[in-house]
Design an enzyme around this catalytic site. Structure first.
Site, short mmCIF file in Angstrom:
data_model
loop_
_atom_site.label_atom_id
_atom_site.label_comp_id
_atom_site.label_asym_id
_atom_site.label_seq_id
_atom_site.Cartn_x
_atom_site.Cartn_y
_atom_site.Cartn_z
N ASP A 189 76.92 50.08 45.80
CA ASP A 189 77.41 49.45 47.03
C ASP A 189 77.29 47.93 46.99
O ASP A 189 77.65 47.25 47.95
CB ASP A 189 76.72 50.02 48.27
CG ASP A 189 75.22 49.74 48.33
OD1 ASP A 189 74.68 49.19 47.35
OD2 ASP A 189 74.60 50.07 49.35
N ASP A 248 73.54 52.67 43.22
CA ASP A 248 74.45 53.51 44.00
C ASP A 248 75.81 52.87 44.21
O ASP A 248 76.68 53.43 44.89
CB ASP A 248 73.82 53.92 45.33
CG ASP A 248 73.78 52.79 46.35
OD1 ASP A 248 73.62 51.63 45.94
OD2 ASP A 248 73.88 53.07 47.55
N SER A 280 69.35 53.40 46.38
CA SER A 280 70.06 52.14 46.11
C SER A 280 69.53 51.44 44.86
O SER A 280 69.59 51.98 43.77
CB SER A 280 69.97 51.24 47.34
OG SER A 280 70.84 50.14 47.23
N ASP A 289 74.64 47.83 41.34
CA ASP A 289 73.32 48.46 41.53
C ASP A 289 73.48 49.97 41.38
O ASP A 289 74.59 50.48 41.17
CB ASP A 289 72.70 48.08 42.88
CG ASP A 289 73.42 48.68 44.07
OD1 ASP A 289 74.60 49.04 43.94
OD2 ASP A 289 72.80 48.79 45.14
#
Length: 422
Positions: A220, A218, A64, A216
């Site tokens: 999400d 990733d 993440s 960010d």
């Protein structure tokens, strides 16, 4: 054994360790008789979308918003759902059993003999259609030319949306300025993206963009930048969405789910809008549980995880960015005016106090000090003292009508904790 799956889709973000983990996981699953489809580099929401639309299990290899040297695996069950605590515990037990038997070591030896120089060939077939379908589904939600007059600045955090977000917004007709979209395996989230949007703020002002979006690594979650270059955090984005969805009749049960970290200004804004707020512990898992238990269509966190549950099974930064862009494009107001009207944040001070050991009953230990802090703030602020779930740290958060008051109260509490527990 736990998920009982015949097909697994695997995607990863742009960390240099991602490919090695992808190979290892794919090879292990193949040895167990599971069919593997590889998405390659893909944002976590796209991987969840593949699981949801294909009713299959999907693995997202990502850490993440963490630095590049970290990595991990998020697993989405059939239908794109987050795994339950029981399923995660059972997987951990099975993993421990396998490691105890040293099967992983034996498997590695066999693979070295059988697949020398051909690991990539045996790890599963490439399936770019999963990512293509995800992008197409987002583009289909927006009427043609809706964003034609909008200039959007994107910070892709050198992450999984680097080759996705600019193309999607371009397909929607927007003028796009993009930064931090050149991943090299080590620059994901480095001084950029949702955790550090300062550069994007300057870009928005320089190119006179209507909206700035920082993702960010990733993909999400997101943090927005308004047309003046000011940060618009997840609380404001949720307030904007909640008001819009209530107006459109899509805010199911007239409620929204947030965490204990959500600013008191959000709660006051929702009271004024006659929208009920469900408050949960920190984490998108808690938000998802509240959404399910209360049959909601919206929930999220101050950090920028926003869940539109009628459209996605998890937080989706690109989906949230598109919805925001459409709202700005259709409004007679600027983004700055929209954000200002949605809510007014109270100054917030957060102090992390390192202690000798974790103390779960921290609120009971410092009940007297917390009560005194609440008396000082009266109705013009709030106090939250909680232990970290991962390290020996106590987090002290204070909100007040003035920053000086919040800082004073927070410092007093932090000093009391330090004196007794450090």
């Amino acid at each position: 054994k736990v998920l009982q799956c015949q097909l697994v889709v695997i995607g990863r973000d742009t960390r240099e360790s991602g490919l090695a983990l992808e190979v290892a996981i794919a090879e292990s699953l193949t040895q167990l008789g599971v069919e593997v489809h590889l998405m390659g580099v893909a944002p976590t929401p796209a991987i969840a979308h593949a699981a949801a639309t294909g009713d299959l299990v999907a693995f997202a290899i990502t850490a993440s918003h963490n630095r590049y040297s970290d990595n991990g695996v998020k697993i989405f069950g059939n239908g794109g759902r987050k795994l339950s605590d029981d399923e995660e515990s059972r997987i951990e037990v099975e993993l421990a059993n396998e490691l105890a038997k040293e099967l992983a070591k034996e498997l590695a030896k066999e693979l070295a003999k059988e697949t020398a120089g051909s690991a990539i060939a045996n790890q599963g077939a490439s399936h770019p259609e999963y990512l293509e379908k995800y992008c197409a589904s987002l583009i289909a939600t927006v009427p043609k030319n809706t964003l034609a007059k909008l200039h959007i600045a994107l910070d892709c955090a050198n992450g999984a949306l680097s080759n996705v977000a600019p193309d999607v917004f371009g397909a929607l007709g927007a003028t796009v300025s993009t930064i931090h979209a050149a991943p090299n395996g080590q620059n994901i989230n480095h001084e950029c993206g949702a955790t550090n949007p300062a550069t994007l703020s300057e870009v928005v002002k320089n190119v006179k963009a209507h909206v700035g979006i920082a993702f960010d690594g990733d993909g999400d979650r997101l943090i927005a930048i308004d047309n003046t270059g000011s940060i618009v955090d997840g609380d404001h984005l949720l307030a904007i969405s909640a008001r819009e969805m209530k107006h459109n009749g899509t805010l199911r049960n007239n409620k929204v789910a947030v965490t204990v970290m959500t600013n008191i200004g959000f709660h006051r804004a929702m009271t004024q809008a006659a929208i009920e707020v469900i408050t949960t512990p920190v984490g998108d898992r808690s938000i998802l549980a509240a959404i399910k238990d209360n049959d909601l269509s919206l929930g999220g966190e101050q950090s920028g995880h926003i869940i539109y549950h009628d459209l996605a099974t998890t937080g989706d930064g690109l989906l949230a960015a598109i919805r925001l862009a459409v709202l700005v494009a259709n409004s007679a107001q600027t983004f700055s005016q929209i954000a200002s009207d949605a809510m007014t944040s109270f100054p917030q001070v957060l102090i992390n106090v390192r202690v000798a050991k974790r103390a779960e009953n921290i609120e009971q230990i410092f009940a007297e000090e917390i009560l005194q802090a609440e008396k000082t703030l009266a109705d013009n602020g709030r106090v939250l003292v909680r232990p970290s779930g991962t390290e020996p740290v106590v987090r002290v958060m204070v909100e007040a009508s003035q920053h000086e008051i919040a800082e004073s109260v927070a410092t007093t509490l932090a000093n009391a904790i330090t004196a007794r527990l450090s």
